[in-house]
Design an enzyme around this catalytic site. Structure first.
Site, PDB file in Angstrom:
ATOM      1  N   SER A  81       0.848  -1.193   0.000  1.00 16.18           N
ATOM      2  CA  SER A  81       0.000   0.000   0.000  1.00 16.18           C
ATOM      3  C   SER A  81       0.878   1.235   0.000  1.00 16.18           C
ATOM      4  O   SER A  81       1.969   1.233   0.580  1.00 16.18           O
ATOM      5  CB  SER A  81      -0.908  -0.004   1.233  1.00 16.18           C
ATOM      6  OG  SER A  81      -1.478   1.269   1.448  1.00 16.18           O
ATOM      7  N   LYS A  94      -0.384  -3.463   5.243  1.00 14.77           N
ATOM      8  CA  LYS A  94      -1.246  -4.172   4.300  1.00 14.77           C
ATOM      9  C   LYS A  94      -0.459  -5.085   3.353  1.00 14.77           C
ATOM     10  O   LYS A  94       0.644  -4.760   2.937  1.00 14.77           O
ATOM     11  CB  LYS A  94      -2.063  -3.185   3.467  1.00 14.77           C
ATOM     12  CG  LYS A  94      -3.117  -2.421   4.255  1.00 14.77           C
ATOM     13  CD  LYS A  94      -4.109  -1.742   3.328  1.00 14.77           C
ATOM     14  CE  LYS A  94      -5.057  -2.748   2.715  1.00 14.77           C
ATOM     15  NZ  LYS A  94      -6.015  -2.113   1.794  1.00 14.77           N
ATOM     16  N   ASN A 115      -2.022  -6.625   0.103  1.00 16.51           N
ATOM     17  CA  ASN A 115      -3.221  -6.752  -0.722  1.00 16.51           C
ATOM     18  C   ASN A 115      -3.127  -7.951  -1.676  1.00 16.51           C
ATOM     19  O   ASN A 115      -2.060  -8.211  -2.230  1.00 16.51           O
ATOM     20  CB  ASN A 115      -3.441  -5.476  -1.541  1.00 16.51           C
ATOM     21  CG  ASN A 115      -3.687  -4.264  -0.664  1.00 16.51           C
ATOM     22  OD1 ASN A 115      -4.425  -4.335   0.302  1.00 16.51           O
ATOM     23  ND2 ASN A 115      -3.063  -3.148  -1.000  1.00 16.51           N
ATOM     24  N   ARG A 157     -20.029  -5.674 -47.690  1.00 17.07           N
ATOM     25  CA  ARG A 157     -18.897  -5.287 -46.850  1.00 17.07           C
ATOM     26  C   ARG A 157     -19.426  -4.295 -45.834  1.00 17.07           C
ATOM     27  O   ARG A 157     -20.116  -3.341 -46.188  1.00 17.07           O
ATOM     28  CB  ARG A 157     -17.787  -4.643 -47.697  1.00 17.07           C
ATOM     29  CG  ARG A 157     -17.166  -5.540 -48.769  1.00 17.07           C
ATOM     30  CD  ARG A 157     -15.931  -6.272 -48.264  1.00 17.07           C
ATOM     31  NE  ARG A 157     -14.920  -5.327 -47.795  1.00 17.07           N
ATOM     32  CZ  ARG A 157     -14.159  -4.579 -48.595  1.00 17.07           C
ATOM     33  NH1 ARG A 157     -14.276  -4.667 -49.915  1.00 17.07           N
ATOM     34  NH2 ARG A 157     -13.283  -3.756 -48.089  1.00 17.07           N
TER      35      ARG A 157
END
Length: 402
Positions: free
Chosen positions: A274, A280, A282, A314
């Site tokens: 973080s 943290k 994650n 087309r």
């Protein structure tokens, strides 16, 4: 090519970059020239160095020049013819003769998609091996099954992993079927009129198509200028992959919550940090895989919208919307495939926490079992056909794609 706002895009490397698309278009033109010479339609020696006529410095001008004609082949042909004259005069005169822009662009897109499919398939094989081991190792790792976010009945983590594996196997099978992308050669309006006129024989015109396909390693097919199923199928196959990977990522994200802590994404230096909270870690791979799973379906839907908008012989706009859409979808699927393989390789399972959560969920989690067998001893196994399901999924993993 890189994309700062799509972390991990570097994993796709040169796939579907402008340089790769230009190289693919040149391969198509070279294959057609070779077919013309092989069948005796054109009397020329095909230059081996057609691709060397274009350098990375040409790409900005080619991209800018694409606007005036509405597609990137037109400025490329102008450049190639100018550089061939004087060196390979016959090749300059025969270059692109009998083709139309959509033939070359479509087939170049097919070549780029084939490369993407090959890379995704390799990651699927890795994932299948990892998931098979995870499923087998955790046949008896008991945990709380959850439905609609709530505890349901006891299951094993092996059964959950078998569910992940089933999704990946479905993706493998769908990709195997969709990746047989064909060559596109139809001429100006899909009738092979110019090739038939060049050869003086409709049958030989079809031989030109087959020879071109052979040189590119693609299956031949009747013109599909306005029948876009080859591209919608591969787009759907890519999304089936990201759907399967998204399911895995979602379960990891739930399991990695601190209050759950049953699954832990593998750690690596600098991964999952973080900018503000040093505490943290994650589950960043799972987050990025979920992102790809959310982004994929709208891209495939846009390819379908283009197919549905096809008109006349087309398309006007429906064709043009496919190019960048397929590039984005292909690159993002390749990235997510590699991230999923890494996620599974490093995934840690906290069997003790799973069992503790299961015990804490009692007696409520045993309600179905008690309703079927009143008075039975609590905390006894309630496996159903778990072993048989796991065995069947593992056997399918060993089999060839359907």
């Amino acid at each position: 090519m890189s994309d700062l706002l799509w972390p991990g895009d570097h994993r796709a490397g040169d796939l579907f970059t402008d340089a790769a698309v230009v190289a693919a278009m040149i391969r198509v033109e070279h294959a057609w020239l070779t077919a013309l010479a092989e069948l005796g339609v054109a009397g020329l020696t095909v230059p081996d160095d057609l691709g060397a006529l274009v350098s990375p410095e040409d790409l900005p001008a080619l991209a800018a020049g694409a606007e005036s004609g509405g597609n990137p082949l037109i400025p490329l042909l102008t450049l190639l013819r100018a550089r061939l004259r004087g060196r390979h005069t016959a090749a300059a005169g025969w270059l692109h003769k009998g083709l139309t822009s959509q033939d070359v662009v479509d087939t170049a897109i097919v070549l780029c998609l084939r490369e993407a499919g090959d890379r995704i398939r390799a990651d699927l094989v890795t994932q299948i091996g990892l998931l098979s081991r995870l499923t087998d190792e955790h046949r008896e790792t008991r945990m709380a099954g959850r439905t609609l976010t709530q505890h349901a009945i006891p299951i094993t983590f092996g059964l959950k992993a078998a569910g992940w594996l089933t999704g990946v196997l479905d993706a493998r099978d769908q990709l195997a079927a969709a990746a047989r992308l064909p060559v596109q050669v139809g001429g100006a309006a899909g009738s092979l009129a110019a090739p038939a006129a060049l050869t003086g024989d409709p049958g030989r015109a079809r031989e030109l198509v087959a020879a071109t396909a052979r040189h590119l390693g693609l299956p031949p097919r009747e013109p599909w200028h306005t029948s876009r199923a080859p591209l919608t199928r591969i787009a759907d196959a890519f999304v089936t992959c990201t759907d399967a990977w998204g399911k895995i990522a979602n379960d990891v994200l739930v399991g990695a919550r601190p209050e759950v802590h049953e699954l832990i994404e593998g750690a690596a230096r600098g991964k999952g940090g973080s900018s503000a909270m040093p505490n943290k870690q994650n589950p960043v791979h799972a987050v990025l895989i979920k992102r790809a799973a959310l982004a994929g379906p709208p891209l495939a839907a846009l390819v379908h919208a283009g197919a549905a908008a096809a008109v006349d012989e087309r398309p006007d706009g429906g064709w043009h919307v496919e190019w960048a859409t397929l590039r984005t979808l292909a690159r993002r699927t390749v990235v997510a495939g590699a991230q999923t393989a890494e996620l599974l390789a490093g995934l840690r399972v906290d069997a003790g926490k799973m069992l503790a959560t299961l015990h804490e969920a009692r007696p409520g989690i045993d309600a179905e079992q008690q309703s079927i067998d009143p008075g039975g001893a609590p905390d006894r196994p309630y496996p159903g056909a778990t072993e048989e399901i796991i065995d069947a999924v593992l056997a399918r993993a060993e089999a060839e794609p359907r």
